[in-house]
Scaffold this motif. Structure first.
Motif, mmCIF file in Angstrom:
data_model
loop_
_atom_site.group_PDB
_atom_site.id
_atom_site.type_symbol
_atom_site.label_atom_id
_atom_site.label_comp_id
_atom_site.label_asym_id
_atom_site.label_seq_id
_atom_site.Cartn_x
_atom_site.Cartn_y
_atom_site.Cartn_z
ATOM 1 N N CYS A 129 -6.103 4.472 -12.456
ATOM 2 C CA CYS A 129 -5.484 4.977 -11.233
ATOM 3 C C CYS A 129 -4.161 4.238 -11.033
ATOM 4 C CB CYS A 129 -6.357 4.714 -10.005
ATOM 5 S SG CYS A 129 -8.024 5.403 -10.086
ATOM 6 N N ALA A 130 -3.155 4.944 -10.524
ATOM 7 C CA ALA A 130 -1.860 4.311 -10.283
ATOM 8 C C ALA A 130 -1.193 4.952 -9.078
ATOM 9 C CB ALA A 130 -0.966 4.439 -11.508
ATOM 10 N N LEU A 134 -0.344 9.482 -6.036
ATOM 11 C CA LEU A 134 -1.434 8.838 -6.756
ATOM 12 C C LEU A 134 -1.653 9.608 -8.050
ATOM 13 C CD1 LEU A 134 -4.000 6.987 -7.074
ATOM 14 C CD2 LEU A 134 -5.253 8.788 -5.838
ATOM 15 N N ALA A 135 -1.736 8.898 -9.161
ATOM 16 C CA ALA A 135 -2.043 9.522 -10.450
ATOM 17 C C ALA A 135 -3.351 8.951 -10.974
ATOM 18 C CB ALA A 135 -0.926 9.274 -11.460
ATOM 19 N N ALA A 193 -6.627 0.439 -7.869
ATOM 20 C CA ALA A 193 -5.198 0.262 -7.596
ATOM 21 C C ALA A 193 -4.976 0.201 -6.095
ATOM 22 C CB ALA A 193 -4.391 1.407 -8.204
ATOM 23 N N PHE A 194 -3.985 -0.606 -5.684
ATOM 24 C CA PHE A 194 -3.533 -0.670 -4.296
ATOM 25 C C PHE A 194 -2.271 0.174 -4.147
ATOM 26 C CE2 PHE A 194 -6.041 -4.541 -3.429
ATOM 27 C CZ PHE A 194 -6.331 -4.374 -2.081
ATOM 28 N N SER A 195 -2.151 0.863 -3.029
ATOM 29 C CA SER A 195 -0.904 1.542 -2.707
ATOM 30 C C SER A 195 0.173 0.501 -2.391
ATOM 31 C CB SER A 195 -1.095 2.461 -1.504
ATOM 32 O OG SER A 195 0.149 2.874 -0.982
ATOM 33 N N ILE A 205 -4.182 1.044 1.317
ATOM 34 C CA ILE A 205 -5.046 2.037 0.685
ATOM 35 C C ILE A 205 -5.412 1.560 -0.715
ATOM 36 C CG2 ILE A 205 -5.213 4.416 -0.165
ATOM 37 C CD1 ILE A 205 -5.142 4.305 2.831
ATOM 38 N N ILE A 206 -6.687 1.738 -1.104
ATOM 39 C CA ILE A 206 -7.168 1.412 -2.448
ATOM 40 C C ILE A 206 -7.712 2.688 -3.077
ATOM 41 C CG2 ILE A 206 -8.846 0.092 -3.817
ATOM 42 C CD1 ILE A 206 -8.951 -1.948 -1.533
ATOM 43 N N ALA A 207 -7.429 2.890 -4.340
ATOM 44 C CA ALA A 207 -8.060 3.956 -5.129
ATOM 45 C C ALA A 207 -8.944 3.313 -6.188
ATOM 46 C CB ALA A 207 -7.019 4.844 -5.786
#
Length: 487
Positions: A18-19, A25-26, A288-290, A295-297
């Motif tokens: 995740c990125a 977000l990808a 990943a963090f924004s 926000i976390i993914a």
């Protein structure tokens, strides 16, 4: 506290990375695609998913400006995508044509580094899209890399377990051997440049590995050519291999994902466990963090991506989030779809209509019904037959239908497919499985092509194949046949 905002379920195989950029977000997957979402509402962009890799996608990352996305794959390429159009800007072929396991941009956008399964490291000039330098670590795979916030150094992590620091001339500055027993899985520098008590420039680094540990290091530049690494924290909040880790934009928080299916959130400077999140059903492979929001993914082998909001006041150490949390899906859960349990070629006309409705193609359902299009005929459609036989006059609509059909062809046939029935190279159900010299079973055509182009190395171990002899796996072929006929 940490709350679950939504669950994205666009992928049809393991989520590998995740990125975030400032607005996007990808996520990338073993299904060969990259999905791109707006962080405003986590809706999928019109040009998503991106389909250009021939095999599973291991890693993706945004350029610092967010205008470009890089993705790397078992197909031995790193692809650069425009985030304005979703089109391919460049294809960077890895030296030696080895599968590419990881890629990372420098914070100043000047360079991109990629690491291969054969231990090779490629440093690319991002402006010119040309190869600048190469390096290598013998007898291992490069699976992790990160640039320092000054963009002048980068670190790599390998399956051998070491962390190695390099400069932009590919000079090897430091090796922290056995940083993680059994192998490193991820590493990332915190975004801040600091100074140690002696006045030397230093950086904070997080790394994780197969030893079930998350470690925090201080990397100090003690001279123009000298580097020192000091371990400051060893975090034991997870009970199985830790597969991913990421710093928040301010460097104050650290998140990690593990084989034990948990996500842990730490206060980074002191290594204090704040929260343990338990909403994934399988290994947590990515986090990943924004850079612009709290926000976390997190991505998982359960094919989902969870989006979390981190609120202020994280004072309850080690607090677990309740198991029952409301979530929404970016698309309907494919597990509940009747046609998702079938091979596409076995779909009825009703299954095709249901699929068209779910993909937002309601306007062509009547044309498909009047021409009695079932799954087998769906897969044989072309832009020409859409126009001549189904009388779909809009060029844009024909293109959209064909894009969705191509996605079907590239995806695993169903969400419930036993993993052992999927070819490790193509991630598709095998029709003619054969056993290679490495002991793994592959689709015959895929492994033959691999051997012809990959210098006789194993796709799974990257070690040389002692022989190119392929043995038919009749037992597996019969099991796949029984499974497909029972669906």
């Amino acid at each position: 506290m940490v709350s679950l905002i939504c669950t994205l379920q666009s992928h049809r195989d393991d989520v590998n990375c995740c990125a975030f950029s400032s607005s996007l977000l990808a996520t990338c997957s073993g299904d060969k695609t990259i999905c791109v979402y707006s962080t405003r509402d986590f809706s999928e962009l019109p040009f998503s998913p991106l389909s250009g890799h021939g095999y599973g996608v291991h890693c993706c990352c945004f350029s610092p400006c967010g205008q470009y996305l890089a993705s790397c794959s078992t197909d031995a390429t790193t692809v650069l995508w425009s985030m304005d159009t979703g089109e391919i800007e460049a294809v960077l072929e890895h030296p030696g044509r080895s599968p590419v396991r990881v890629c990372a941009f420098s914070p100043d956008s000047s360079h991109l580094v990629s690491g291969g399964s054969d231990g090779t490291i490629a440093l690319w000039d991002f402006t010119s899209r040309t190869l600048r330098k190469t390096g290598a670590v013998s007898d291992t795979s490069i699976v992790a890399c990160s640039f320092t916030p000054c963009s002048q150094l980068f670190i790599t992590g390998s399956t051998y377990g070491d962390l190695r620091l390099w400069d932009l001339k590919m000079n090897h500055l430091h090796a922290e051997k056995n940083a993680h027993d059994l192998g490193v899985s991820c590493c990332q520098f915190a975004p801040q440049i600091m100074k140690d008590p002696n006045g030397f420039v230093c950086f904070r680094l997080a790394s994780c590995g197969q030893d079930s540990l998350l470690k925090i290091w201080i990397v100090s530049c003690v001279s123009s050519a000298g580097v020192k690494m000091q371990l400051v924290h060893t975090l034991t909040g997870q009970s199985a291999p830790v597969l991913s880790c990421a710093y928040s934009a301010d460097g104050q928080m650290l998140v990690s994902g593990s084989v034990d299916k948990t996500v842990t959130v730490y206060q980074a400077n002191e290594g204090i466990l704040l929260y343990t999140l338990n909403q994934h059903d399988r290994y947590v492979t990515a986090c990943a963090f924004s850079p612009t929001a709290s926000i976390i993914a997190t991505g998982s082998m359960d094919k989902s991506v969870n989006i979390w909001r981190v609120e202020d006041g994280c004072s309850a150490q080690g607090k677990s989030l309740p198991d029952e949390v409301d979530s929404v899906s970016s698309k309907e859960d494919r597990k509940s779809r009747g046609h998702a349990r079938l091979m596409v070629s076995e779909w009825s006309e009703e299954n095709v209509s249901a699929w068209l409705r779910e993909e937002g193609l309601e306007t062509v359902i009547d044309a498909f019904k009047s021409n009695n299009i079932d799954g087998e005929e769906l897969l044989s459609l072309t832009k020409e037959t859409l126009s001549s036989d189904l009388h779909i006059e809009s060029l844009g609509l024909r293109s959209k239908v064909m894009k969705k059909i191509e996605e079907l062809k590239m995806s695993p046939v169903c969400n419930g497919t036993p993993d052992e029935y999927l070819c490790p190279i193509t991630r598709e159900v095998m029709k003619d499985p054969v056993i290679a010299a490495d002991g793994y079973s592959y689709e015959r055509e895929a492994i033959e092509s691999w051997i012809n182009t990959k210098s006789r190395t194993s796709p799974m171990t990257n070690l040389p194949l002692q022989t190119t002899l392929l043995t038919p796996n009749r037992t597996l072929k019969m099991a796949i046949f029984r499974w497909t006929t029972s669906q």
